[in-house]
Design an enzyme around this catalytic site. Sequence first.
Site, PDB file in Angstrom:
ATOM      1  N   ARG A  61      11.930  13.575  10.678  1.00 47.61           N
ATOM      2  CA  ARG A  61      11.941  14.740   9.709  1.00 47.61           C
ATOM      3  C   ARG A  61      10.827  16.006  10.184  1.00 47.61           C
ATOM      4  O   ARG A  61      10.744  16.711   9.418  1.00 47.61           O
ATOM      5  CB  ARG A  61      11.587  14.233   8.456  1.00 47.61           C
TER       6      ARG A  61
ATOM      7  N   HIS B 259       0.759  -1.338  -0.120  1.00 49.39           N
ATOM      8  CA  HIS B 259      -0.108   0.046   0.090  1.00 49.39           C
ATOM      9  C   HIS B 259       0.759   1.363  -0.216  1.00 49.39           C
ATOM     10  O   HIS B 259       0.635   2.358  -0.533  1.00 49.39           O
ATOM     11  CB  HIS B 259      -0.792  -0.042   1.256  1.00 49.39           C
TER      12      HIS B 259
ATOM     13  N   PHE C 128       5.686  20.086  -2.612  1.00 43.38           N
ATOM     14  CA  PHE C 128       5.850  18.572  -2.170  1.00 43.38           C
ATOM     15  C   PHE C 128       6.421  18.507  -0.556  1.00 43.38           C
ATOM     16  O   PHE C 128       7.498  18.522  -0.582  1.00 43.38           O
ATOM     17  CB  PHE C 128       6.430  17.635  -3.141  1.00 43.38           C
TER      18      PHE C 128
END
Length: 152
Positions: free
Chosen positions: A126, A87, A112
């Site tokens: 992050r 997925h 993005f």
Amino acid sequence: MQVFEGKLNGKGLKIGIIVSRFNEFITQKLLAGALDCLTRHEVENTNIDVIWVPGAFEIPLVAKRAVHKDYDAIICLGAVIRGATPHFDYVAAEVAKGIAAVGLEANKPVIFGVLTTDTIEQAIERAGTKAGNKGWEAALAAIEMANLFKKV
């Protein structure tokens, strides 16, 4: 020779931010980083719209509608974290392609800022710890690109 580059001042810019609710414990931090960056670079709070979508897969569709509004740039934030099934591969690839396609088709900066990580730990890193905040970085890119588009 002429050199064109976008300045890092957001004064007068109108920014749309599309955020995925899935993995919200991560995307909330990405959004906080983006908002902090925009504010520090003089984008007025009244010129920022935040649009929540259910998951990362829905980001490109909403971005396609948002590009027709009066935004100078759109920031797309999400977190796709690998699981035990394929997925992840489908979602990560389609979201990246979809966001890029929207920007190219609309001729507008569509940034993005979607994390695609193998682990939750990588996503956390992050979103404001060891590896900085990718929401902040996406917002900075949006400011720079919006200003560059005014010159080119």
